[in-house]
Design an enzyme around this catalytic site. Structure first.
Site, PDB file in Angstrom:
ATOM      1  N   SER A 109     -11.546  26.907  91.086  1.00 35.86           N
ATOM      2  CA  SER A 109     -11.250  28.316  90.832  1.00 35.86           C
ATOM      3  C   SER A 109     -10.133  28.460  89.809  1.00 35.86           C
ATOM      4  O   SER A 109      -9.199  27.652  89.751  1.00 35.86           O
ATOM      5  CB  SER A 109     -10.837  28.995  92.144  1.00 35.86           C
ATOM      6  OG  SER A 109     -10.342  30.300  91.894  1.00 35.86           O
ATOM      7  N   TYR A 132     -12.455  33.717  85.453  1.00 38.57           N
ATOM      8  CA  TYR A 132     -12.370  35.171  85.420  1.00 38.57           C
ATOM      9  C   TYR A 132     -11.895  35.544  84.013  1.00 38.57           C
ATOM     10  O   TYR A 132     -11.077  34.846  83.426  1.00 38.57           O
ATOM     11  CB  TYR A 132     -11.361  35.711  86.430  1.00 38.57           C
ATOM     12  CG  TYR A 132     -11.728  35.491  87.879  1.00 38.57           C
ATOM     13  CD1 TYR A 132     -12.859  36.090  88.421  1.00 38.57           C
ATOM     14  CD2 TYR A 132     -10.929  34.702  88.704  1.00 38.57           C
ATOM     15  CE1 TYR A 132     -13.189  35.903  89.752  1.00 38.57           C
ATOM     16  CE2 TYR A 132     -11.253  34.513  90.044  1.00 38.57           C
ATOM     17  CZ  TYR A 132     -12.390  35.112  90.564  1.00 38.57           C
ATOM     18  OH  TYR A 132     -12.722  34.929  91.876  1.00 38.57           O
ATOM     19  N   THR A 158     -17.593  34.111  86.294  1.00 37.70           N
ATOM     20  CA  THR A 158     -17.913  35.057  87.356  1.00 37.70           C
ATOM     21  C   THR A 158     -18.042  36.447  86.744  1.00 37.70           C
ATOM     22  O   THR A 158     -17.067  37.010  86.252  1.00 37.70           O
ATOM     23  CB  THR A 158     -16.825  35.049  88.444  1.00 37.70           C
ATOM     24  OG1 THR A 158     -16.805  33.752  89.057  1.00 37.70           O
ATOM     25  CG2 THR A 158     -17.111  36.083  89.509  1.00 37.70           C
ATOM     26  N   LYS A 225     -22.195  33.309  86.831  1.00 35.02           N
ATOM     27  CA  LYS A 225     -22.240  33.396  88.295  1.00 35.02           C
ATOM     28  C   LYS A 225     -22.141  34.853  88.740  1.00 35.02           C
ATOM     29  O   LYS A 225     -21.283  35.593  88.265  1.00 35.02           O
ATOM     30  CB  LYS A 225     -21.080  32.597  88.901  1.00 35.02           C
ATOM     31  CG  LYS A 225     -20.971  32.665  90.422  1.00 35.02           C
ATOM     32  CD  LYS A 225     -19.820  31.788  90.899  1.00 35.02           C
ATOM     33  CE  LYS A 225     -19.655  31.831  92.405  1.00 35.02           C
ATOM     34  NZ  LYS A 225     -19.158  33.132  92.868  1.00 35.02           N
ATOM     35  N   HIS A 249     -20.877  37.228  96.081  1.00 35.55           N
ATOM     36  CA  HIS A 249     -19.571  37.421  96.682  1.00 35.55           C
ATOM     37  C   HIS A 249     -18.425  37.054  95.755  1.00 35.55           C
ATOM     38  O   HIS A 249     -17.368  36.648  96.185  1.00 35.55           O
ATOM     39  CB  HIS A 249     -19.455  36.638  97.988  1.00 35.55           C
ATOM     40  CG  HIS A 249     -19.777  35.176  97.839  1.00 35.55           C
ATOM     41  ND1 HIS A 249     -21.031  34.681  98.094  1.00 35.55           N
ATOM     42  CD2 HIS A 249     -19.024  34.126  97.465  1.00 35.55           C
ATOM     43  CE1 HIS A 249     -21.033  33.380  97.901  1.00 35.55           C
ATOM     44  NE2 HIS A 249     -19.836  33.022  97.512  1.00 35.55           N
TER      45      HIS A 249
END
Length: 803
Positions: A109, A132, A158, A225, A249
C-alpha cells in the site's frame, strides 16, 4: 506455528480478534467501502458450488501461474492493505518475508507503515505498489519513482478511491491511529484519520488520462484496481492498462454495490484475455480461488486473512496462511479434475455444462465419433486470422450501439437510392436486348439462366471504360465479377502460384486484398507509405529485397486514387514512374480505384489508361458509382498468356476458368440492372455521378471544417492530434496520442456515441496503432458535425486536455 498445524483461516481470524485491541480490529476489518458490500463478497463465494469429478488421474495439479512475466507459486497474491504495524511490530517487512517464502507476490500500500526500501530488502517474491493519486502529483510521482528504484515490478492504481469511504466502525469508535503509526513513504504530518486525510490529499477529479500520466512517469506496468463493470474494463484497456483488478473496497461504494464474483464473468468476457485479470474481495479459502479462476480470473488477491496470520504469528503466520490457501486450492483442483490453473473454466461451477472429458484428441481428419462437432484448429488457418474478423467486429459494434454516429462504414449515402429505380433500370436493359434483336426466349434466358461465366454485359463495360477513362480494351479482356472482392480473389489465385511468389501491397491497404491472400496461405509483403503517400523507391527496394531472398515478386496491389483507408492520391509523376518500374522488374500492377467517379473535380488518369505495355490489371466496382447491392464488379486482364505448346490467350480467360469453380457466374439479374443504369447515362458513369461526387466532396469538406472547429490549431499540439486532407473519396486518417484499438473503439462507442475504424486493421505487417480512419460517405452534414464533437470529447478524455 508450523505448516503442520491444523489451523484454518477462520481459526486465524478468531485468534487475531482476541489478540488485537477492539478499535484496531474494527479498523482492520471495517474496510473503506460499504460494509454490506464487503459482507456480500464472502456470501457470494459461500453460495458457489464446484462440480466434482472422479478417476481423473490428477494427483499433483500444477498451481504455478505467470502474471506480467513473473512466475507465482499459485494464482494468489497479497492484497494491498495499510499499516501492517497495527497487526505486528515488523509490519510489511514481516509480510514480505512470509509471502516470499510462500513464493507469492505482495502488493504494498502507498500507506505502508514501513519504507519501500526496507520492504524490498526483506522480500524474495514480486512486489507491486498500490498507488493513490494525490492532488499534488509530485507526491505520487515520488512514491512511484522510489518504488521503481527499490525493485518493485508493477503499479496498481486504485481508481475507486477519489476519497476513502466512510469507515463506519471507525466513526462509531472515534478511532485514531496510535501514536507513531503513520505512512512511512510520504509526509504523514498530522495524519491520524486515513479517511480524513484522503478527503484533503486525494485528487477527486481523476479521469482516464491518469493511466497515461502514470505510464509517462514510470516504465512499470500499470494495473487498474476497482473495476466493477464490463464498460469500465474496456475503458481501462483503451486507456492503456496492463492489467485489471476487480475490487469493490478501495473507496466509497454505492450502497449495495455488486459483489466481486458476481461481476467477474462479464468483465472477463470484456477483457477476453487481453491482459491479466485479478479479483480482490471475499477470498478466504482455496475453493474460493478456484471459483474465481473458473469464472474468468487469472489470479486473486488475499487481504484480511494475511493480516490475521501476521497478527497471530508474524511472518510465519503470513507464510502459513498463504500456504494453507494454496494447499486448499490444490486439493480443490484434484477433486474437480483440474490439472492446472489454466484449465479452470466455467464448467467447474454447478449450473454450467461440463466439457467433453475425452482424454485424447482424435486425428485431424476425423470428427469425434457420433457427433457433428469440429475443432476450429482443424480448419484452415484463415478462419482464425484477425483480418477476417475486422469487419465482423465493426458490424457488431455498430449494431450494439445503434444511436452512435458511425464513421466506420465505407458505404454510399442512402439518400441517392429509390426502390422504383431498380425496375426502371431493369426494363431499360430488357428493351435494349429487344432492340438488339433478342427474342423473348433469349431475353428470358438472359435473366433466369446462369449466363456466361465471364459475364453478359462485358461490351457495355468496355464501352464505359473508354468513355469514362479513355481505356481501350476488348470486351474479351473483361471478366464480370461478384464485386471487386472476387476480382481480387481471382487475380491473386492466378498470379501467385507457389511459395516463392510474392504479392506486394501498398500499406496501409484495403483489408479485402490481404484477406483474399490469406485464404490462399499467402502472406503479402507490405510496402509502407510515407506520410505523403506511396513512393516508387520504397516499392523497388522491397522488390530487390525479395529477390535477394530467392523469391519472385509477381504483383503489386495499390489504390492510387483517394485510397482506402488513408485517403491519399498518387501524383502523376509517381504513376508514370510506377509503370516504368513495373516494366523494368517484370511485375504486374493490380489497380483498384473505386472512388474516382464519386470524387469532385478532374481526376488524374488511371494507371490502366497510361499503360502501354499491359502491365496493369484493373479491378473495377460499381458499388460506389451505381449501388452496392448489385454486387457487380469487373476485372480488366488483357495480358497475353503463352501456353507450353506456344498457343496464346488472355489472362481474362484464365480468371474465367477460376471463376467457374468459385461463383460460376455473376447474377444475371444484377448485371441487367447495372446495364440499365449504364445505358441511362449513355455509358458515362461520370455524368451519372456528377451529383454524388459533389455530395461526397461536400461531406469531406464539412468533416475537415468540423475537425478544424473542434480541434483548434492552438490546441492540437497539446492534444497530440493531426489529420490529412484528402481531395476526394470516402476516407481520411486521424493520428491520435493513444492506442486506437478495438477496446478504445468500444469505449468510444459506448460512452461517447461515436464509431470509427482502427487504422491498424489496414497494416498487414503491423502499424497504425495510434491512428483511426473516418469514413464520411453516408452521413448527413449534421451527423458529421455531431460525430466530430463526440470524437473531440473522447480524445480530450484520453489526454486530460480540456477546451
Amino acid at each position: 506455528m508450523g505448516a503442520a498445524d491444523p489451523l484454518t483461516t477462520a481459526d486465524y481470524e478468531a485468534l487475531a480478534r482476541r489478540r488485537l485491541d477492539p478499535g484496531v480490529w474494527d479498523f482492520l476489518e471495517g474496510g473503506a467501502g460499504d460494509e454490506r458490500t464487503l459482507t456480500a463478497n464472502r456470501e457470494v463465494f459461500d453460495r458457489v458450488r464446484l462440480r466434482p469429478r472422479v478417476l481423473t488421474g490428477i494427483g499433483a495439479p500444477a498451481t504455478e501461474t505467470k502474471i506480467l512475466g513473473s512466475v507465482w507459486a499459485a494464482p494468489l497474491g497479497v492484497a494491498p492493505m495499510a499499516f501492517h504495524t497495527l497487526a505486528h511490530p515488523d509490519g510489511e517487512v514481516a509480510t514480505a518475508r512470509g509471502a516470499g517464502r510462500a513464493g507469492l507476490p505482495l502488493v504494498v500500500s502507498s500507506m505502508a507503515s514501513r519504507t519501500f526500501e526496507d520492504i524490498a530488502a526483506a522480500a524474495t517474491g514480486p512486489l507491486w505498489l498500490q498507488v493513490y493519486c494525490f492532488r499534488d502529483r509530485a507526491t505520487t510521482r515520488a512514491l512511484v519513482e522510489r518504488a521503481e528504484r527499490a525493485g518493485f515490478e508493477a503499479l496498481v492504481l486504485t481508481v475507486d478511491a477519489p476519497h476513502l469511504g466512510r469507515r463506519l466502525r471507525d466513526l462509531r469508535n472515534d478511532f485514531q491511529l496510535p501514536a507513531g503509526v503513520v505512512p512511512a513513504n510520504f509526509d504523514g504530518a498530522g495524519f491520524s484519520s486515513p479517511s480524513g486525510h484522503a478527503r484533503t490529499a486525494f485528487d477527486p477529479s481523476l479521469d482516464w488520462s491518469v493511466v497515461a500520466w502514470l505510464r509517462s512517469v514510470s516504465s512499470l506496468p500499470v494495473l487498474v484496481k476497482g473495476i466493477l463493470t464490463a464498460s469500465d474494463a474496456r475503458r481501462a484497456l483503451a486507456a492503456g492498462a496492463d492489467g485489471i483488478v476487480v475490487s469493490n473496497h478501495g473507496g466509497r461504494q454505492l450502497d449495495g454495490a455488486p459483489a466481486t464474483l458476481e461481476v467477474l464473468p462479464e468483465i472477463a468476457q470484456a477483457v477476453a484475455g487481453a491482459c491479466p485479470l485479478l479479483l480482490d474481495g471475499g477470498v478466504r479459502r482455496g475453493a474460493d480461488v478456484l471459483a474465481a479462476l473458473a469464472l474468468g480470473a487469472d489470479a486473486v488477491l488475499l487481504g484480511r486473512p494475511v493480516l490475521h496470520g501476521l497478527a497471530v504469528d508474524g511472518e510465519q503466520g503470513v507464510e502459513h496462511v498463504l500456504g494453507l490457501v494454496a494447499a486448499e486450492l490444490a486439493e480443490a483442483m484434484v477433486l474437480t479434475g483440474t490439472g492446472s490453473a489454466a484449465d479452470a473454466g466455467p464448467h467447474l461451477v454447478t449450473g454450467t455444462p461440463p466439457p467433453d472429458p475425452a482424454p485424447q484428441r482424435p486425428p485431424v481428419t476425423q470428427r469425434a465419433a457420433g457427433t457433428g462437432d469440429l475443432r476450429k484448429e482443424d480448419l484452415h488457418g484463415s478462419v482464425c486470422d484477425p483480418v477476417l474478423d475486422t469487419m465482423n467486429f465493426l458490424n457488431e459494434v455498430t449494431h450494439r450501439y445503434p444511436d452512435a454516429v458511425s464513421f466506420a462504414p465505407g458505404r454510399p449515402y442512402a439518400g441517392f437510392f429509390e426502390t422504383e429505380q431498380i425496375f426502371t433500370h431493369l426494363r431499360r436493359y430488357l428493351d435494349h436486348l429487344g432492340e438488339g434483336g433478342a427474342s423473348p426466349e433469349e431475353i428470358r434466358s438472359a435473366l433466369f439462366q446462369y449466363g456466361p461465366t465471364a459475364g453478359q454485359i462485358r461490351e457495355l463495360i468496355a464501352e464505359t471504360l473508354l468513355a469514362d477513362e479513355g481505356v481501350a480494351v476488348s470486351p474479351e479482356s473483361v471478366v464480370v465479377t461478384v464485386g471487386a472482392q472476387e476480382a481480387m480473389l481471382l487475380a491473386v489465385r492466378a498470379l501467385i502460384s507457389g511459395p516463392e511468389d510474392v504479392l506486394l501491397v501498398s500499406s496501409p491497404c484495403y483489408v479485402g486484398i490481404t484477406g483474399a491472400a490469406r485464404l490462399f496461405d499467402i502472406e503479402p509483403t507490405a510496402v509502407e507509405e510515407s506520410a505523403d503517400g506511396f513512393r516508387c523507391a520504397d516499392l523497388e527496394r522491397a522488390i530487390l529485397d525479395e529477390r535477394a531472398r530467392g523469391r519472385r515478386p509477381r504483383a503489386f496491389y495499390v489504390v492510387p486514387d483517394h485510397s482506402n483507408p488513408s485517403g491519399t492520391t498518387m501524383p502523376l509523376d509517381q504513376r508514370l514512374e510506377l509503370l516504368d518500374l513495373a516494366a523494368r522488374h517484370g511485375i504486374l500492377i493490380l489497380e483498384d480505384s473505386p472512388y474516382r467517379m464519386v470524387s469532385p473535380g478532374k481526376q488524374l488518369p488511371t494507371l490502366k489508361s497510361l499503360d502501354r505495355g499491359r502491365h496493369v490489371v484493373h479491378l473495377g466496382s460499381y458499388s460506389k458509382t451505381l449501388f452496392p447491392g448489385a454486387r457487380v464488379g469487373f476485372v480488366v486482364a488483357d495480358q497475353t498468356v503463352v501456353a507450353a505448346d506456344g498457343s496464346t490467350g488472355l489472362l481474362a480467360d484464365e480468371l474465367t476458368r477460376i471463376k467457374s469453380m468459385v461463383t460460376v457466374n455473376t447474377s444475371p439479374l444484377s448485371q441487367a440492372v447495372v446495364a440499365g443504369m449504364l445505358l441511362a447515362a449513355g455509358g458515362r458513369t461520370t455524368e451519372l455521378n456528377a451529383g454524388t461526387a459533389a455530395y461526397y466532396g461536400d461531406a469531406m469538406r464539412v468533416t475537415l471544417e468540423e475537425l478544424d472547429r473542434c480541434f483548434p490549431e492552438a490546441e492540437r499540439a497539446a492534444l497530440g492530434i493531426r489529420w490529412n486532407e484528402p481531395s476526394g473519396g470516402f476516407f481520411l486518417a486521424v493520428d491520435v496520442p493513444f492506442v486506437a484499438d478495438n477496446a478504445a473503439l468500444e469505449v468510444c462507442a459506448e460512452e461517447f456515441g461515436v464509431i470509427w475504424t482502427p487504422m491498424s486493421y489496414f497494416y498487414p505487417q503491423g502499424g497504425g496503432e495510434r491512428s483511426l480512419r473516418l469514413s464520411v460517405s453516408y452521413l448527413t452534414h449534421e451527423r458529421i458535425g455531431e460525430g466530430i464533437e463526440r470524437l473531440a470529447a473522447y480524445v480530450r478524455s484520453r489526454t486530460g486536455v480540456r477546451p
